[in-house]
Design an enzyme around this catalytic site. Structure first.
Site, PDB file in Angstrom:
ATOM      1  CG  ASN A 127       5.562   2.256  -4.350  1.00 30.55           C
ATOM      2  OD1 ASN A 127       6.149   3.217  -3.857  1.00 30.55           O
ATOM      3  ND2 ASN A 127       4.809   2.367  -5.423  1.00 30.55           N
ATOM      4  CB  THR A 168     -18.219   4.710  12.787  1.00 32.00           C
ATOM      5  OG1 THR A 168     -19.203   5.633  13.231  1.00 32.00           O
ATOM      6  CG2 THR A 168     -18.408   3.365  13.467  1.00 32.00           C
ATOM      7  CB  CYS A 171      -2.231   1.994 -18.898  1.00 34.38           C
ATOM      8  SG  CYS A 171      -1.878   0.934 -20.277  1.00 34.38           S
TER       9      CYS A 171
HETATM   10  C1  LIG Z   1       0.294   0.969  -1.418  1.00 36.86           C
HETATM   11  C2  LIG Z   1       1.055   2.166  -0.981  1.00 36.86           C
HETATM   12  C3  LIG Z   1       0.397   3.329  -0.579  1.00 36.86           C
HETATM   13  C4  LIG Z   1      -1.113   3.453  -0.614  1.00 36.86           C
HETATM   14  O1  LIG Z   1      -1.701   2.668   0.379  1.00 36.86           O
HETATM   15  P1  LIG Z   1      -3.298   2.466   0.431  1.00 36.86           P
HETATM   16  O2  LIG Z   1      -3.517   1.836   1.755  1.00 36.86           O
HETATM   17  O3  LIG Z   1      -3.623   1.572  -0.706  1.00 36.86           O
HETATM   18  O4  LIG Z   1      -3.923   3.801   0.321  1.00 36.86           O
HETATM   19  C5  LIG Z   1       1.148   4.395  -0.160  1.00 36.86           C
HETATM   20  N1  LIG Z   1       2.498   4.334  -0.140  1.00 36.86           N
HETATM   21  C6  LIG Z   1       3.179   3.227  -0.521  1.00 36.86           C
HETATM   22  C7  LIG Z   1       4.659   3.221  -0.455  1.00 36.86           C
HETATM   23  C8  LIG Z   1       2.474   2.111  -0.953  1.00 36.86           C
HETATM   24  O5  LIG Z   1       3.138   1.031  -1.339  1.00 36.86           O
END
Ligand SMILES: *Cc1c(COP(=O)(O)O)cnc(C)c1O
Length: 419
Positions: A155, A244, A343
């Protein structure tokens, strides 16, 4: 010219596609039933909508729809995969293999299991591009290994791991394979069969769906994966995740997957062209800029660049308009990107991902992540490039280090005086 704020932080989250929103709306107050209510039409309609979404999601990754387990997002899916496997297979072993560049949802989960003394974890290093070596995975496997968890695409730097190769090794060695594919699903082809994936995490809000909904794919055959639940309750989702179901969210998630499946090839080409345009504009106009992550095996929408001699946070604030008086007075549209420094409390920690790639603290502190998305335009890219080049030049003019480097002074040879 661009008059609105430019959003280039699509790895953090994406806007809901208007077609997704439209699909979701009836499920808030018209078709509002509980999908677990089996005694009336309100429940049946909700259940039908959930099952349709399950199929849309499964189709995107070539899974069986019953193998999709809904939850609140990829963080929960990662927790369920890692904790669920470690607990269920504790008689068999307690060893987990992962990598140092994983998302915190995997890393912190592993650390928590280590602290409790229920797992031992191998954190594999990555090469200078951020890639995991499949042979290193093979060598790390012991007779106590119960899970391999390696992300599909990173990411921060966008590097794509050789998931199919790792899956093949895991299958040969009869070890379960989990991949956090949150950044890969919907952008790159995913096939849980061809890639030998046993568990896969995904999230709607990274692919133009709503926040707070995601899924874990849990293979039910060849092999059947078992999990201990981490949330107990009514036994929803085959007992793996009680609670749910978020029907409107799930409907939106399904629609988002369908749209991605239809447009993936075209959209991939389009964002790649925009990314290359941004990269070329930056790299031809500025010196001392460095690409982070893999030059080829990376998400088409990701550009991560270090701008030497420029503090990433200053550049970021110059771009987003929060402090920069020139931008504010000229009312330039702000630009949303993120930097390689997190940060945390009062200190600026350089990104652990960049550190793992061997990027020095100096360059890590100067990095910016650009995440291009479905709704960005050529015009926006040109505007961003122009602003980035201007900001970097402005900040470098204020930098004595940049001056010295330009004059050919070797900064390492300078004897710094303490105040
Ligand atoms: C955004 C992300 C997450 C977290 O996803 P959420 O749905 O916000 O909890 C986990 N792993 C990767 C690689 C991400 O980019």
């Amino acid at each position: 010219m661009t008059t609105k704020a430019v959003y280039l932080d699509n790895h953090a989250t994406t806007p809901v596609d208007p077609r997704v929103l439209e699909a979701m709306l009836p499920y808030f107050s018209q078709t509002f039933g509980n999908a677990a209510s089996r005694s009336h039409g309100f429940g049946w309609e909700a259940e039908q909508a959930v099952e349709r979404a399950r199929e849309q999601i499964a189709r995107l990754v070539n899974a069986k729809s019953k193998d999709i387990v809904f939850g609140s997002g990829a963080t929960e899916a990662d927790n369920l995969a890692v904790k669920g496997v470690v607990e269920f297979y504790r008689e068999k072993g307690n060893h987990v293999i992962t990598a140092v560049t994983e998302h915190k949802a995997v890393l912190d989960t592993c650390r928590a299991l280590e602290r409790k003394g229920v797992a031992t974890v191998t954190y594999l290093p990555v090469d200078r591009y951020g890639m995991v070596d499949p042979d290193a995975v093979r060598r790390a496997i012991t007779d106590k290994t119960v899970l391999i968890s390696i992300m599909y695409a990173n990411n921060e730097v966008g590097t794509i791991n050789p998931i199919a190769e790792i899956g093949k090794i895991a299958r040969e060695k009869s070890v379960l394979f989990h991949t956090d594919a949150t950044q890969g699903v919907g952008r790159l082809p995913v096939d849980v069969e061809a890639m030998h994936i046993d568990l896969l995490s995904m999230s709607a809000h990274k692919i133009y769906g709503p926040k707070g909904v995601g899924a874990l794919y849990v293979r039910s055959k060849n092999p059947r994966v078992r999990l201990a639940a981490i949330i107990d309750g009514g036994g929803h989702e085959r007992g793996m995740r009680s609670g749910t179901l978020n029907v409107p969210g799930i409907v939106g998630f399904g629609k988002a997957c369908e749209l991605c499946r239809e447009s993936m090839a075209d959209e991939g080409q389009r964002v790649l062209r925009l990314r290359e345009r941004l990269k070329d504009l930056i790299f031809t106009q500025l010196d001392e800029v460095y690409l982070n992550g893999h030059p080829v095996h990376r998400l088409p929408a990701n550009l991560n660049v270090s701008f030497a001699y420029v503090e990433g946070e200053s550049l970021l604030m110059g771009l987003n308009g929060s402090v920069h008086p020139i931008a504010a007075s000229a009312s330039l549209p702000p630009i949303a990107v993120s930097s390689g420094s997190a940060c945390t409390s009062a200190t600026l920690e350089p990104s652990y991902v960049l550190k793992a790639l061997g990027v020095g603290d100096d360059l890590a502190h100067t990095s910016i992540r650009f995440g291009i998305g479905r709704f960005n335009t050529d015009e926006e890219i040109d505007y961003v490039a122009e602003r980035v080049v201007a900001e970097v030049r402005r900040l470098r003019e204020l930098s004595p280090l940049y001056e010295m480097a330009k004059e050919g002074i070797d900064l390492k040879s300078v004897a710094w005086q303490r105040e």
